[in-house]
Enzyme design. Structure first.
Site, mmCIF file in Angstrom:
data_model
loop_
_atom_site.group_PDB
_atom_site.id
_atom_site.type_symbol
_atom_site.label_atom_id
_atom_site.label_comp_id
_atom_site.label_asym_id
_atom_site.label_seq_id
_atom_site.Cartn_x
_atom_site.Cartn_y
_atom_site.Cartn_z
ATOM 1 N N GLU A 275 35.774 -35.272 17.176
ATOM 2 C CA GLU A 275 34.643 -34.359 17.045
ATOM 3 C C GLU A 275 34.922 -33.031 17.753
ATOM 4 O O GLU A 275 34.616 -31.955 17.221
ATOM 5 C CB GLU A 275 33.379 -35.040 17.601
ATOM 6 C CG GLU A 275 32.926 -36.194 16.705
ATOM 7 C CD GLU A 275 32.294 -37.374 17.408
ATOM 8 O OE1 GLU A 275 32.209 -38.434 16.764
ATOM 9 O OE2 GLU A 275 31.906 -37.254 18.586
ATOM 10 N N ASP B 249 27.292 -44.473 21.527
ATOM 11 C CA ASP B 249 25.872 -44.214 21.843
ATOM 12 C C ASP B 249 25.517 -44.756 23.223
ATOM 13 O O ASP B 249 24.753 -44.144 23.974
ATOM 14 C CB ASP B 249 24.954 -44.883 20.813
ATOM 15 C CG ASP B 249 25.370 -44.555 19.397
ATOM 16 O OD1 ASP B 249 25.981 -43.491 19.202
ATOM 17 O OD2 ASP B 249 25.105 -45.373 18.496
ATOM 18 N N HIS C 221 34.250 -38.214 25.552
ATOM 19 C CA HIS C 221 34.742 -39.577 25.781
ATOM 20 C C HIS C 221 35.851 -39.904 24.800
ATOM 21 O O HIS C 221 35.859 -39.456 23.660
ATOM 22 C CB HIS C 221 33.616 -40.607 25.699
ATOM 23 C CG HIS C 221 32.932 -40.664 24.358
ATOM 24 N ND1 HIS C 221 33.413 -41.379 23.297
ATOM 25 C CD2 HIS C 221 31.807 -40.075 23.919
ATOM 26 C CE1 HIS C 221 32.616 -41.246 22.264
ATOM 27 N NE2 HIS C 221 31.622 -40.445 22.605
ATOM 28 N N VAL D 131 37.929 -53.232 27.171
ATOM 29 C CA VAL D 131 37.893 -54.652 26.840
ATOM 30 C C VAL D 131 38.981 -54.927 25.798
ATOM 31 O O VAL D 131 39.022 -54.260 24.757
ATOM 32 C CB VAL D 131 36.506 -55.031 26.276
ATOM 33 C CG1 VAL D 131 36.461 -56.471 25.802
ATOM 34 C CG2 VAL D 131 35.434 -54.778 27.332
#
Ligand code: 8BR
Ligand code: 8BR
Ligand code: GLC
Length: 453
Positions: A294, A439, A341, A428
């Protein structure tokens, strides 16, 4: 301090203070996610049946929207081959019927607003007012209990009720999520990482249809909140963006007059005209959340091709390129907080200072790891369970670069008058699913930061 110690103290402090956050407004996209974990044999058979040649063509170039089964299957293969997410609007009712018959393994809350409402209201106990374009019974059932409200107009008077108490029988807006794990094999393709393809069988969210309650009573609604998070503008196109943008700008004006901090959750916006318009209004937001793809797509519309390329050239993404890009974006638009992020680390550029910015990032990383591990975060105690997920190894080299270039200490540095905050994230190894992690990260960090102020 070690990162483990910083993580642990950040969690304790956010848990202690998050109860003090006032109401958060969440608009605009909420839907039902029908999640199907793909089976390679089933998928191959469907591709063969639809016509391999035609389907493969769309796995090389993604169609703009889905009007045939070949588009749908080609889109899924496009994602699998690259290990990349994609989301397309499903226009054809025959394809919508095909997806419905294909079925799903799980129904979940979907859309940035729905996911954030359940996390903030249902898990953190932070009161939220949510925009839900259509409240079907199924949609209402997917809301967790807790201080989650939707506006209802009764004889022109505004009431706030839990979605389950709204009691309307509106439409089901279903997004079909086709998830695949890393190493998923079909034909000669193998997914380089886990991800998903989304087909949105929904006319409301892709067009950002705003409910009458939000049009008529927005001033009053805005008067009841302390923070706002806006999302769901990503699927607009140059054909349909004008009307929702007018309403958005009016909402931003009302929120701005009341000095309510507003966060924009950017999300991948394929239409260039819409992306440009979003960048034009970015200065009216306090904060924006985005990933590397993005950020690169924004650099492109700002005419910064070289930085855009740098952002996509390395894994993990070069943090110096990210810092340069976020500085450009902040200086050009005036947005006060940019939360970036990526797989492995987060960076926040803020025009204000304080360790609480970094601590909120760490809290968000814990929440993200819990979401990846469990699929659904049920309580704040689930978040702390993610403490034992190890900090990403690759983040070490990223941190070293930041230390060398900007003299960063304990994840904080000063660059051109801005504060740069860094968090190495916990990854993970075998996530339950990938949808909604972004989100979780953005809303936890934005609201967590306000809790700590
Ligand atoms: P992740 O795969 O890391 O989640 O990043 C988002 C990806 O989604 C980007 O690589 C972008 O190319 C892709 N994407 C999405 Br979402 N929607 C898309 C679309 N309609 N067309 C092309 N790419 C899309
Ligand atoms: P986007 O879909 O907006 O890119 O958000 C996805 C984010 O989720 C990534 O930037 C990454 O930080 C995080 N994430 C992913 Br993808 N997989 C994860 C995992 N297995 N554990 C923790 N975080 C993860
Ligand atoms: C998009 C999708 C929605 C999904 C969400 C997750 O809003 O339309 O289906 O739940 O992204 O981030």
């Amino acid at each position: 301090m070690t990162w483990d110690a910083l993580y642990s103290s950040a969690f304790d402090r956010v848990r202690e203070s998050i109860g003090r956050v006032g109401r958060v407004l969440l608009a605009y996209n909420t839907n039902i996610d029908a999640i199907k974990y793909l089976d390679p044999k089933d998928l191959e058979e469907r591709v063969e049946k639809a016509g391999k040649e035609e389907v493969f063509r769309f796995s090389e170039e993604l169609p703009k929207k889905i009007t045939s089964v070949e588009h749908l299957l080609g889109g899924i293969l496009w994602s699998v081959r690259r290990g990349k997410a994609a989301e397309l609007f499903v226009e054809s009712c025959l394809v919508r019927f095909y997806m419905k018959k294909w079925g799903w393994d799980e129904l979940r809350m979907g859309g940035q607003v729905g996911i954030m409402a359940n996390l903030l209201g249902g898990v953190y106990n932070v009161p939220v007012i949510a925009h839900v374009p259509q409240l079907s019974r199924l949609q209402a059932e997917l809301f967790k209990d807790g201080p989650i409200y939707v506006p209802k107009l009764e004889d022109g008077k505004l009431k706030l009720v839990h979605p389950k108490a709204f009691q309307a029988d509106e439409e089901n807006l279903i997004h079909y999520i086709y998830e695949f794990p890393r190493g998923f094999k079909v034909f000669d393709f193998e997914a380089p990482r886990e991800n998903r393809f989304i087909g949105s069988a929904d006319d409301y969210n892709p067009n950002v249809c705003i409910r009458p309650e939000f049009k008529e009573a927005f001033e009053e609604i805005a008067g009841k909140v302390e923070l706002a998070i806006i999302s769901g503008l990503q699927a607009l196109t140059k054909e349909n963006y004008k009307e929702p943008f007018e309403e958005l700008e009016r909402h931003l004006e009302v929120l701005g007059e009341r000095e309510i901090p507003v966060h924009l959750e950017f999300a991948f916006t394929p239409d260039e005209t819409v992306r440009k318009r979003l960048v034009e209004v970015l200065g009216r937001f306090t904060s924006v959340g985005l990933n590397e793809v993005e950020l690169a797509s924004i650099m492109e519309v700002l005419g910064e091709k070289a930085i855009a390329e740098k952002l996509l050239a390395h894994d993990p993404v070069d943090p110096i390129a990210v810092t340069e890009a976020t500085l450009k974006l902040a200086e050009r638009t005036g947005v006060k907080r940019i939360h970036f992020h990526t797989y492995g680390y987060y960076l926040a550029l803020t025009d204000y200072k304080g360790a609480h910015v970094r601590d909120a990032l760490l809290f968000a990383a814990l929440a993200a790891a819990a979401k990846a591990k469990l699929g659904d975060v049920r309580s704040i105690d689930d978040v702390v369970k993610a403490m034992d997920v190890p900090v990403n190894e690759k983040a070490k080299a990223v941190e070293e670069k930041l230390v060398e270039e900007y003299g960063m200490k304990d994840g904080i540095a000063e660059v051109n008058g801005y504060q740069l905050s860094f968090a190495p994230t916990k990854i993970v190894a075998k996530p339950k699913s990938t949808v909604g992690i972004g989100d979780t990260i953005s809303s936890s960090a934005f609201v967590g930061e306000f809790a700590l102020r």
